[in-house]
Design a protein around this motif. Structure first.
Motif, PDB file in Angstrom:
ATOM      1  N   ALA A  17      61.846 -17.447  49.799  1.00 31.12           N
ATOM      2  CA  ALA A  17      62.371 -18.731  49.337  1.00 31.12           C
ATOM      3  C   ALA A  17      62.821 -18.605  47.886  1.00 31.12           C
ATOM      4  O   ALA A  17      62.207 -17.897  47.088  1.00 31.12           O
ATOM      5  N   THR A  38      66.376 -17.782  50.465  1.00 30.58           N
ATOM      6  CA  THR A  38      66.594 -18.901  51.377  1.00 30.58           C
ATOM      7  C   THR A  38      66.271 -20.209  50.663  1.00 30.58           C
ATOM      8  O   THR A  38      65.582 -20.209  49.635  1.00 30.58           O
ATOM      9  N   ASN A  41      63.489 -25.683  50.079  1.00 32.44           N
ATOM     10  CA  ASN A  41      62.891 -26.725  50.910  1.00 32.44           C
ATOM     11  C   ASN A  41      62.522 -26.235  52.309  1.00 32.44           C
ATOM     12  O   ASN A  41      61.808 -26.907  53.040  1.00 32.44           O
ATOM     13  N   GLU A  42      62.977 -25.032  52.675  1.00 33.39           N
ATOM     14  CA  GLU A  42      62.620 -24.468  53.981  1.00 33.39           C
ATOM     15  C   GLU A  42      61.357 -23.620  53.913  1.00 33.39           C
ATOM     16  O   GLU A  42      60.808 -23.233  54.947  1.00 33.39           O
ATOM     17  N   GLY A  46      61.576 -20.862  56.583  1.00 33.73           N
ATOM     18  CA  GLY A  46      62.991 -20.547  56.453  1.00 33.73           C
ATOM     19  C   GLY A  46      63.229 -19.075  56.169  1.00 33.73           C
ATOM     20  O   GLY A  46      64.174 -18.470  56.696  1.00 33.73           O
ATOM     21  N   GLU A  49      62.677 -17.143  59.405  1.00 33.04           N
ATOM     22  CA  GLU A  49      63.804 -17.327  60.325  1.00 33.04           C
ATOM     23  C   GLU A  49      64.989 -16.458  59.927  1.00 33.04           C
ATOM     24  O   GLU A  49      65.656 -15.865  60.785  1.00 33.04           O
ATOM     25  N   GLU A  50      65.254 -16.360  58.632  1.00 29.63           N
ATOM     26  CA  GLU A  50      66.357 -15.516  58.168  1.00 29.63           C
ATOM     27  C   GLU A  50      66.049 -14.040  58.420  1.00 29.63           C
ATOM     28  O   GLU A  50      66.933 -13.270  58.815  1.00 29.63           O
TER      29      GLU A  50
END
Length: 226
Positions: A17, A38, A41-42, A46, A49-50
């Protein structure tokens, strides 16, 4: 991991992040790693997932520290070192939980060797994912993603202590200024949890161990030190 990749000559891509500390990013780049950032806020979800997307589309190997059983298994050596130092006199281990690999591995490899050993998990008071199932944003970087990792055995710990960011920061600063131990925020959380546990009657006169998993130089630009 970036250091190992450099020695082995592997291409290493780290996904995180964007609100992780600048020092974390700089250290990885210094080892020759590549960064993919990423949205803040994810959070960790997040970033994962990436990383999964890169694995699927580019054929990379996803180390997956939140899912890889090699993570808790690696702490057999940690347990050996702890037992060598403490023997059966150790009453409790206090540990923060990020991936959960450390606390799960120590529970697996220490309980059979130390009768009555207590394993205590700490979690951010602002994101009590372990005790309530409710995660969220918090300031104790490196701990408590907003999900329960596969590498965390929830039967590994006997109790959970919630730690405020203020207590974690204060303990980290005290470690540096009074003990000469330049540690990170999660270390402060572990020590704050240990101090809380030490006040209970069961801990009186007993040997306690807080696991300190991080170093202070990764947080020089954060409000831990500024």
């Amino acid at each position: 991991l970036a250091m190992v990749a450099a020695v082995k000559g592997y291409r290493a891509i780290f996904v995180m992040a964007e609100d992780m500390s600048e020092e974390r990013k700089q250290i990885l780049v210094a080892y020759g790693a590549e960064l993919v950032l990423t949205p803040a806020n994810e959070g960790t979800v997040g970033a994962i997932e990436e990383a999964r997307r890169l694995e699927a589309s580019e054929g990379y190997f996803f180390v997956g520290q939140h899912f890889n059983p090699a993570n808790p298994a690696a702490h057999e050596q940690t347990a050996d070192e702890i037992f060598e130092d403490f023997g059966e006199q150790l009453h409790a281990v206090i540990c923060t939980t990020g991936t959960g690999g450390t606390i799960s591995g120590l529970s697996t490899f220490l309980r059979g060797r130390i009768p009555g050993l207590r394993i205590v998990a700490t979690e951010p008071a602002d994101a009590p994912i372990l005790s309530t199932g409710i995660g969220g944003k918090h300031k104790i970087m490196g701990t408590a993603p907003s999900f329960i990792p596969e590498t965390l055995d929830q039967s590994a710990y006997d109790e959970i202590i919630a730690v405020t960011a203020e207590a974690a920061y204060d303990s980290a600063r005290q470690l540096a200024q009074k003990e000469g131990m330049f540690c990170g925020i999660s270390c402060g959380a572990a020590v704050a949890g240990m101090l809380t546990y030490a006040r209970c009657e069961a801990a009186r006169g007993k040997e306690l161990l807080a696991i300190l998993p991080d170093t202070g130089e990764r947080y020089l630009s954060t409000d831990l030190w500024t």
